[in-house]
Each structure stands twice: as C-alpha cells, then as structure tokens.
Design an enzyme around this catalytic site. Sequence first.
Site, mmCIF file in Angstrom:
data_model
loop_
_atom_site.group_PDB
_atom_site.id
_atom_site.type_symbol
_atom_site.label_atom_id
_atom_site.label_comp_id
_atom_site.label_asym_id
_atom_site.label_seq_id
_atom_site.Cartn_x
_atom_site.Cartn_y
_atom_site.Cartn_z
ATOM 1 N N GLU A 62 -21.141 -3.594 29.809
ATOM 2 C CA GLU A 62 -21.759 -3.082 31.026
ATOM 3 C C GLU A 62 -20.705 -2.405 31.898
ATOM 4 O O GLU A 62 -19.502 -2.553 31.674
ATOM 5 C CB GLU A 62 -22.454 -4.186 31.806
ATOM 6 C CG GLU A 62 -21.538 -5.292 32.293
ATOM 7 C CD GLU A 62 -22.307 -6.371 33.047
ATOM 8 O OE1 GLU A 62 -22.662 -6.132 34.217
ATOM 9 O OE2 GLU A 62 -22.540 -7.443 32.460
ATOM 10 N N ARG A 80 -15.711 -0.974 37.070
ATOM 11 C CA ARG A 80 -15.064 -1.858 36.109
ATOM 12 C C ARG A 80 -15.925 -1.883 34.862
ATOM 13 O O ARG A 80 -17.140 -2.063 34.948
ATOM 14 C CB ARG A 80 -14.915 -3.268 36.683
ATOM 15 C CG ARG A 80 -13.877 -4.132 35.950
ATOM 16 C CD ARG A 80 -13.983 -5.596 36.337
ATOM 17 N NE ARG A 80 -15.205 -6.171 35.791
ATOM 18 C CZ ARG A 80 -16.131 -6.778 36.536
ATOM 19 N NH1 ARG A 80 -15.999 -6.884 37.847
ATOM 20 N NH2 ARG A 80 -17.212 -7.278 35.965
ATOM 21 N N ASP A 106 -16.758 -3.665 31.247
ATOM 22 C CA ASP A 106 -16.583 -4.927 30.529
ATOM 23 C C ASP A 106 -16.781 -4.719 29.029
ATOM 24 O O ASP A 106 -17.693 -3.992 28.611
ATOM 25 C CB ASP A 106 -17.573 -5.967 31.036
ATOM 26 C CG ASP A 106 -17.321 -6.339 32.491
ATOM 27 O OD1 ASP A 106 -16.225 -6.051 32.994
ATOM 28 O OD2 ASP A 106 -18.228 -6.921 33.119
ATOM 29 N N ASN A 122 -19.694 -2.128 35.944
ATOM 30 C CA ASN A 122 -19.900 -2.684 37.280
ATOM 31 C C ASN A 122 -19.404 -1.653 38.294
ATOM 32 O O ASN A 122 -18.223 -1.325 38.322
ATOM 33 C CB ASN A 122 -19.105 -3.994 37.405
ATOM 34 C CG ASN A 122 -19.365 -4.725 38.699
ATOM 35 O OD1 ASN A 122 -19.388 -4.133 39.760
ATOM 36 N ND2 ASN A 122 -19.537 -6.030 38.597
ATOM 37 N N SER A 179 -23.067 -11.207 38.054
ATOM 38 C CA SER A 179 -22.459 -12.537 38.149
ATOM 39 C C SER A 179 -23.027 -13.541 37.159
ATOM 40 O O SER A 179 -22.969 -14.751 37.381
ATOM 41 C CB SER A 179 -22.570 -13.091 39.578
ATOM 42 O OG SER A 179 -21.779 -12.337 40.454
ATOM 43 N N GLY A 193 -15.964 -7.013 42.192
ATOM 44 C CA GLY A 193 -15.607 -8.037 43.165
ATOM 45 C C GLY A 193 -14.196 -7.860 43.693
ATOM 46 O O GLY A 193 -13.300 -7.393 42.981
ATOM 47 N N GLU A 232 -26.073 -12.339 44.752
ATOM 48 C CA GLU A 232 -24.612 -12.292 44.831
ATOM 49 C C GLU A 232 -24.105 -12.232 46.271
ATOM 50 O O GLU A 232 -22.958 -11.861 46.519
ATOM 51 C CB GLU A 232 -24.088 -11.104 44.029
ATOM 52 C CG GLU A 232 -24.407 -11.180 42.551
ATOM 53 C CD GLU A 232 -23.817 -10.031 41.763
ATOM 54 O OE1 GLU A 232 -22.622 -10.090 41.439
ATOM 55 O OE2 GLU A 232 -24.555 -9.071 41.476
ATOM 56 N N TYR A 251 -16.057 -17.571 39.097
ATOM 57 C CA TYR A 251 -15.734 -17.747 40.506
ATOM 58 C C TYR A 251 -15.109 -19.088 40.862
ATOM 59 O O TYR A 251 -14.967 -19.412 42.034
ATOM 60 C CB TYR A 251 -17.001 -17.512 41.343
ATOM 61 C CG TYR A 251 -17.530 -16.115 41.184
ATOM 62 C CD1 TYR A 251 -16.799 -15.017 41.627
ATOM 63 C CD2 TYR A 251 -18.752 -15.877 40.549
ATOM 64 C CE1 TYR A 251 -17.274 -13.727 41.468
ATOM 65 C CE2 TYR A 251 -19.235 -14.583 40.388
ATOM 66 C CZ TYR A 251 -18.489 -13.519 40.847
ATOM 67 O OH TYR A 251 -18.961 -12.244 40.674
#
Length: 312
Positions: A273, A259, A261, A275, A150, A279, A21, A220
């Site tokens: 998950e 974050r 998900d 994070n 990612s 990002g 990443e 992205y």
Amino acid sequence: MQDTLSKTSKIAVLCGGMSTEREVSLRSGKNCYEALKRLGYVNAQLVVVDNNIAQILKGYDYAYNALHGKYGEDGCIQGLLEIMKIPYTGCGVMSSAICMNKEYTKRVLKNYDIPLIKSVFITSDFKEDIKAAVNGLKYPLMVKPVCEGSSFGMSKVNSPDELTAAYNDAVKYNPDVLIEEYREGISATVGVLEKDGEVFATEVLEFRPKNEWYDYEAKYTKGMTEFILPAQISDELTQKVKDITIKSFKACRCSGVARVDFLISDGVPYVLEINTSPGMTDTSDLPAQSAACGIGFDELVELILKSAGLNK
C-alpha cells in the site's frame, strides 16, 4: 493571506479528526507543531479537526496535514482546502483518494508492472459465499478493510473456517474488503520526499514485529517491533525497492510526502500500500527513515511544510 511561505505565515497544523486513527494523529500533530515552533514559525497553531473545521480554517495561510485515515487522508480535507484556496502539505485530492483505497491503488500500480500480491476484492454489495469467493487464493490469507489504516480490522486467516469471522470484523471498519494471500518474507517500508523539485526515497526500513504480523500494537507500542535500518538486504535489492517506491509514488500522482509499504518475498518486492500521510509520532517509520538519510525531525517537518502547493 500571504502569497509566499514565511516564518510569520499563519499555519494550521491539522490533527485529530474523525477517524479511527484520531489518537495517532493527535500525537503526530503535536510533534509537528512543536517542531514548527522550534523552527521559528511563530504563527503555527495546533488545530484539532472536527465537524466545524471549515469555520476554524478561515484566515489561515497554510495547512500542515497531520491527519490520518478517513476524512484526513482520503481526499476530503484536501478538497475542502482546495475550495478555500489554502495551500496544504502532502498529496492532492486524487492521489489521496486513490491511495486510501488499497484495491484502487493496486489497479493503478498494475498498469505500471509493479509487483503485487494476488488478491480478491469483495465489494459492499457482495451476497454470496465468502469462502467460494477466495477459491483462487492460497491460505493463509490476510483480510483487510479496503480503506483503513493502522491495521484496524485486519486479520490473518489460516483456514476457511476462520474466514467468515475475519470478514465480518473487517466490514465493521469499511464495507469493502481486500483479501490477499499471506506471504512469508521481509516486511519493509520506504519514505518518499520532495526537495527542490526532485523526488527521492529514504533508506529502506525493515521491521520485525514481536507479534505474528505488524498489527496496531506492534506499530504504536515501543519495544513491540525490532527495526533494522537500513534493511538487511543486498545493495541491488535495496536499489530495486527504492526504484519501485518512486515509480509507485509517481504512478499514483503523489506529491510532497508518502510512504510505500512492501513485503519482500523470494527476492520480489511486492507493494502492499501507499500511505499519503505517514505518521510523525515518536515510534513512526518516516522520521526514523529520514534520520538515516541525515534528515532530522525538524528538518523533515520543514521539508514537508515546503511541499504545500505542490499537490496541484
């Protein structure tokens, strides 16, 4: 070193790193660095992380962690910063290590009765038939490297004939693999922040990728995903998702920023998950979620900066 954060503190904005990443992290770091400069942090510097990072960090007062993936999000850089006594943003060593591993995250969350999709964990020493190992799961399946971000190495498998190839692709990124039932539903994500000692959830962001699922391209590439903010779900379900978000954050001993998900299927918000270094690129979720709460990008960056030291 300064004892308290000030506009003259020497701040290393850590980015790049040695994970898959790296390119995303470089974009996150650049954005955060530019925000700190706009905010008047005159001694903020962009630091591209490599094997010499311990030498480079000498003399810095604070570290702003904009690294993603291996070494930057798994407790490694956090441990180094602890040894060097440099306060850093985001989650600590233990929570970073746990949340980087999707299987161990699930093991922790299971103890808190948080909804989880049925899955099988395949360790690196697995020598048996991969098809037999997933007999208890219903196709289609999602095959994921346990410690990767990612969407690298992730595949959707519709039949047993596709499983071996997907597994072999996943182990290129990590020797341990999580195989999870694929569910139809609403893909969503929620940011978590801390301010004045209080943990709060952002607005729920729903995303509808143009691809079959939320892969690297969809994440992205501008225009590859439709974002609905706030998510088109009931107020009751929204509150339930936010409650589970904060419960998950606390269960894994996260701090500062994260974050969570979700896949919302048949009204049940399943946690996928956590994070711990979201990002901060132009297309990233957390800045958009925060903006929906009235928190602009620069304010978000400063809020995260002020989390430095909360991860003890």
